[in-house]
Every structure is written in C-alpha cells, then in structure tokens.
Design an enzyme around this catalytic site. Structure first.
Site, PDB file in Angstrom:
ATOM      1  N   ASP A  50       0.882  -1.045   0.049  1.00 30.45           N
ATOM      2  CA  ASP A  50       0.074   0.229  -0.096  1.00 30.45           C
ATOM      3  C   ASP A  50       0.943   1.016  -0.015  1.00 30.45           C
ATOM      4  OD1 ASP A  50      -2.338   1.888   0.672  1.00 30.45           O
ATOM      5  OD2 ASP A  50      -3.325  -0.003   0.853  1.00 30.45           O
TER       6      ASP A  50
ATOM      7  N   HIS B 152      -3.191   3.936  -3.783  1.00 28.34           N
ATOM      8  CA  HIS B 152      -2.612   3.180  -2.984  1.00 28.34           C
ATOM      9  C   HIS B 152      -1.062   2.774  -3.429  1.00 28.34           C
ATOM     10  CE1 HIS B 152      -6.333   2.761  -0.370  1.00 28.34           C
ATOM     11  NE2 HIS B 152      -6.746   2.832  -1.506  1.00 28.34           N
TER      12      HIS B 152
ATOM     13  N   GLU C 173     -10.587   3.810  -4.780  1.00 28.82           N
ATOM     14  CA  GLU C 173     -10.124   4.870  -4.183  1.00 28.82           C
ATOM     15  C   GLU C 173      -9.050   5.875  -4.897  1.00 28.82           C
ATOM     16  OE1 GLU C 173     -11.299   3.579   0.410  1.00 28.82           O
ATOM     17  OE2 GLU C 173      -9.274   3.582  -0.253  1.00 28.82           O
TER      18      GLU C 173
END
Length: 582
Positions: A225, A279, A345
């Site tokens: 991440d 990420h 996201e």
C-alpha cells in the site's frame, strides 16, 4: 456430569445408574448438528452414541479412486492433512497415558478419486462423504471425495466429531455417522492487509489455521500500500529496500512460498493483490521522476482518503515496465488462478495536481472532467492488464477489482468486460450498483462494509471519535449477511438455476490494519470470520439463534488450537444453554 435434556446440556450430580459424561461429550451428542462448524449442508445422520478410542492406536491411510497410491503432489498434501488431524487430537488428549484396553483403535480410510489436482480453483470440487461405524475391535471412519480439498474438509469434520471427555478421562468419537456435504458458495475468503502494519509469517499461518478449521478456502493477501512495500521483488528489489518498515519486516520469496504451500495443504488458495493505480507511495522513491504523483502530499485530505497519499502516473511508460516485473514475480510465487488488481479509491485531484499528467491529457484531446479522468484510468487498467497476461505466460486470467468510479452505475460496462472482471463490493449491502453489476453479467464477491469490515467500531486515528465505519459488527450480523437476501431486496431474481445466482461467487471478510497488528489479529478475525464461514458453506435458513451454542463451542475449539479468538459471552452462558439470549 452433564445430560442432554430437550436439546440442551444440563449439569447435575453424578448418577451411578447413568453413563457419566462431561460437558464437551454432552454437547457432541445433544445439538441437532452436534458441535460441527460449519454445519453440513447435505445429508446428516448422527448416531448420538459415543465410543471411546485409543489415542495410541489411530491409523490414517489415503488412496486414489482406483485404490492406487496418491500422486506425489497430492500425497504430500494428504500427509500434512493427516498430521494436522493427529496433532489436533494430541491437543484434545493432552498426551495422557492410555492403555490399549482404554478404547478401540480408529481406522481412517480416505479415498480421493482425483489424486492429481493440487491447486484450488473456482469450480474445484470440495464435496465429501463421511461414514463412521463401529466394528468388533475398531472404529472405522471412511472419507470419500473427488479432490483433495473435499478430503481435507472431511478430516476437519471427523476431528470435530471427536472430543476429550473430562469425566470419563477418555477420548471419544461419535459413531453411526453418515454425512454428505458440500459448500453453498465457491469463494469463501478473508483479506488481510499486511502493509499498514506488518504481520509475521507465523501470524499469517495462524490465520490460515483458523480458516481451515472453519472451511474457508481463500486467503486474499493485500501485500502493499502507500504506507509500506514489504513484498521482496526479485526483479526490482529496490521496492522493499525503500519501502519496508525495517529490513526484517519483509516477505521474501521463501516466506511467500511457505505461506502458499501451507495454505494449499489446508485446502486454501492464496490470492495476491497489487493495488493500483492508487494506494502506492513508499518503495517507489527510486523509480525516477513522475512515476508516482502526490506522494505524501499535504493537506492529505485533498489527495487521498487517508495518509500517506500516492498514485501511479498512468502517462509514464516506466510505470508499466515496473508493474510487469512485479506481476511476473507474484505469478512465479503464487501461481494464482485469479489475480486481484485493487483499483479502488483513485483520487482525480491527485492526478490533476501533476503538470505532466495535465499536459498529457491536453495533448491527447482530453479535458479535466471526471469523465476525462475515467478515460485515463481506463487506459491504465488496459495497459496494466496486458502486463498481467504477459506475467501469466500469455494466458488470460480472471481479475478482481474493488467497486469504484469504474464500476459506478451506468459506467462499468463502458470500461470493463464481464468475462474478465470480477467485482468485489465493499460498499453497503443495499447499494443499488450491486443489482446493476449482476444484471450486466458481472460475477461478484460481497465484502459489504456494513457487515464484513472487521476493523470497524474502534477509535478514529486521523481525528477524534470513532472510525469511519463504526459501529462494531457483532458475529450475529456477520452470520445473517446473506448475499442472496441482499440481492432479493434489490429486486434481483436469484432463484435456483438463474444466471444471477451463478454470478454470486461468495463473500470475503476484510481486516484493514491501520489499527491492528499481529498482537491483536486473532481477536479481530475470530470467531466472527467463522460466522461468515457457516453462512457461505451452509447458507442456513435459520437465524443466528439456532447456531449460538455451536458457535460458542467452535470458539472454544479455535482457542484450543492456539488461536486467541475473542470471547463472545460469559462462560456461564456456555454451560447454561438457553439462559442468556433474550
């Protein structure tokens, strides 16, 4: 001693005129489904008579359907499964001294018709049959399965039908058993994020032990991440050199192979995730200018959902070169049948903050609207998928993506092919996009956060109060989280035989690790993950109340196996069935 009265175990003084038994032995014969977890879905005949067995006289043999020896690969897994079964009995019996006359021998004969298939896939046969009978001098248990995975599940069920009776001081097994069993859903999974906080290989294997005990079959490994890059790439070792928290907190190729083989021997596939284009951040510092953008940008709220921020630059060719190496390394280690590319996201504000990306958009006749950036994202996804196929030896492979802007209503089929992409739903179970995904022919995996995000219900770490997805989710809500019910409520016909029903692969409970590490992982997952396991294996019509005391028994079983599962009720409730629920 304990006696079974009206389906409940009741404590009473020892009666010389009755056969004495302890609490665990009583629970084994008292409930409709014994203490089995998950409860079998098919035929269940339980004799409810216990026979003592001699711990020192247990034999386990495995053969193929034509009575020949198992293949080397499957034989290796079978031997591990047999050793695991024996070790579980050791834990139960606690290595007490036992004379040959103290119980009958146990002969376990396992037949695996397909003795060559060693890797679990979507569509693998996990069914099994289990028969237990008593002969003159021995107890005979027979397990029959098509593939190894069913045989392993059968051994788990057999283990659950054996307990230590602390009143008679003996190991006992239920006899006269006839079970035919198979799962309701093919995808029964946990995801563990090992990037926000590091988890040792030992803690990951302990999680896999809990999964095997509950007949879950997929461990989804969120390896990297923006916070850290612990995956040690052979092609680009700089990634973990720059991105790991410490030189020791990495996953070497040997670590990963160890986890993958450990899981396979327990009937579990390991699915790696490399989340992109968002990420990302730590680990990419060496890659050169403009490979990543808005890394650790402040104020972070303008660029990502939590710090540190960071996204790949889809307009930079170096990105795809590095991705190709990462994918190649992952495929060599995991040999996956499906691959998770993340894809959630993505923040368009991050991309808009890069002059290089804005200039590229202008030169390619794209503007600055969200629709324009969806097209850029689509370009990234297609180019990255090409690299995945190359890493897979040129063969197409199913891809999992999280729900996102790409999968929004009216959007998904513009950019994604339902033959390639499986969509993992992390929004609420009432999200209307779920029905649209099914109606457009996409396979889906449920991870709706209102029931399956196990990091919810704790204090916030980026502000005051509670975290974003509070409140805490109890095992009862997890148990009642039925994918078919959610789809029915959304107006989708999921009757048996419909295409819509076949598109629901299963579900996955998630543990994002902002506020958890290996010191607390057991209690966050267990026993709540077991509640999901019964939903996905058995999909019972009854509510959680019918399962409560089997759940308490399974939680005790997990603890005996070294998993620090969270307590659900006072022990008094475990010993006084029916006295605690409202």
């Amino acid at each position: 001693m304990w006696v079974c009265q009206e389906g409940k175990c009741v404590k009473q003084p020892l009666d010389r005129d009755m056969t004495p038994q302890g609490l665990q032995a009583c629970k084994l014969v008292c409930d409709t489904y014994s203490t089995l977890w998950p409860r079998p879905r098919g035929k269940v005949e339980l004799g409810r008579i216990l026979a003592p067995i001699n711990y020192n006289s247990i034999t386990i043999t495995g053969t193929s359907g034509d009575h020949r020896a198992l293949s080397k690969n499957v034989g290796q897994f079978f031997n591990i499964a047999a050793d695991t079964f024996s070790n579980q009995l050791t834990t139960l019996f606690k290595k007490r001294e036992q004379r040959p006359s103290d119980g009958k021998s146990l002969q376990v004969r396992v037949t695996i018709r397909d003795s060559y298939t060693r890797a679990l896939k979507i569509g693998s046969d996990e069914s099994y049959e289990l028969y237990i009978s008593e002969a003159d001098t021995e107890i005979q248990a027979s397990i029959i399965s098509t593939e190894f995975f069913g045989a392993r599940h059968g051994l788990e069920t057999l283990h659950q039908l054996i307990t230590f009776d602390d009143v008679t001081d003996s190991l006992v097994i239920m006899r006269d058993v006839n079970i035919t069993d198979s799962p309701a859903f093919p995808f029964r999974s946990l995801v563990l994020d090992t990037a926000r906080n590091y988890f040792s290989v030992a803690s990951i294997k302990r999680t896999i032990d809990g999964m095997a005990a509950s007949k879950l079959n997929t461990f989804h490994w969120h390896l990297t991440d923006s916070h850290s890059f612990p995956f040690q790439s052979q092609t680009y070792p700089q990634l973990s050199l720059y991105g790991a928290y410490t030189p020791q907190q990495i996953y070497t190729p040997q670590d990963i192979l160890s986890v993958v083989e450990y899981a396979r021997a327990r009937g579990i596939r390991v699915v790696p995730e490399f989340d992109a284009p968002a990420h990302v951040g730590e680990g990419w510092q060496w890659a050169g200018p403009n490979v990543t953008v808005c890394v650790n940008a402040q104020p972070w709220i303008n660029y990502c959902v939590e710090p540190p921020c960071g996204q790949l630059n889809p307009t930079n060719d170096t990105v795809y070169e590095i991705l190709g190496g990462i994918y190649h390394d992952m495929f060599a280690l995991f040999e996956p049948d499906i691959f998770h590319m993340g894809g959630d996201e993505v923040n368009f504000g991050c991309w808009r903050s890069s002059p290089e990306i804005v200039n590229w958009m202008t030169s390619h006749h794209l503007g600055q609207t969200d629709d324009d950036y969806l097209q850029l994202w689509d370009i990234f996804q297609k180019r990255a998928y090409t690299k995945v196929v190359e890493a897979n030896g040129g063969k197409e492979i199913p891809i999992v993506l999280w729900t996102s802007h790409l999968t929004a209503q009216g959007t998904v089929d513009k950019y994604l092919d339902n033959k390639t992409y499986i969509i993992q739903i992390w929004t609420k179970g009432s999200d209307k996009v779920i029905a649209e995904l099914i109606n457009k022919g996409f396979r889906v995996i449920f991870s709706n956060y209102d029931a399956l995000y196990f990091d919810c219900g704790f204090g916030a770490w980026i502000s005051e109060g509670n975290n974003w997805c509070s409140p805490y989710i109890g095992w009862q809500k997890v148990y009642m989280n039925n994918p078919y019910t959610m789809l029915t409520d959304l107006g989708v016909d999921i009757s048996p035989g419909t295409e819509a029903r076949e598109l629901v692969l299963g579900a996955e409970a998630a543990l994002w690790s902002e506020q958890v590490d290996e010191s607390s992982v057991d209690g966050r997952f267990w026993p709540r993950a077991a509640a999901m396991a019964e939903r996905l294996w058995s999909n019972p019509d009854e509510g959680w109340q019918k399962a409560e005391y089997r759940m308490l028994a399974h939680r005790e079983r997990l603890v005996r196996q070294g998993i620090q599962a969270e307590a659900l009720e006072p022990q008094w409730c475990y010993q006084n069935e029916g006295s605690c629920p409202e």
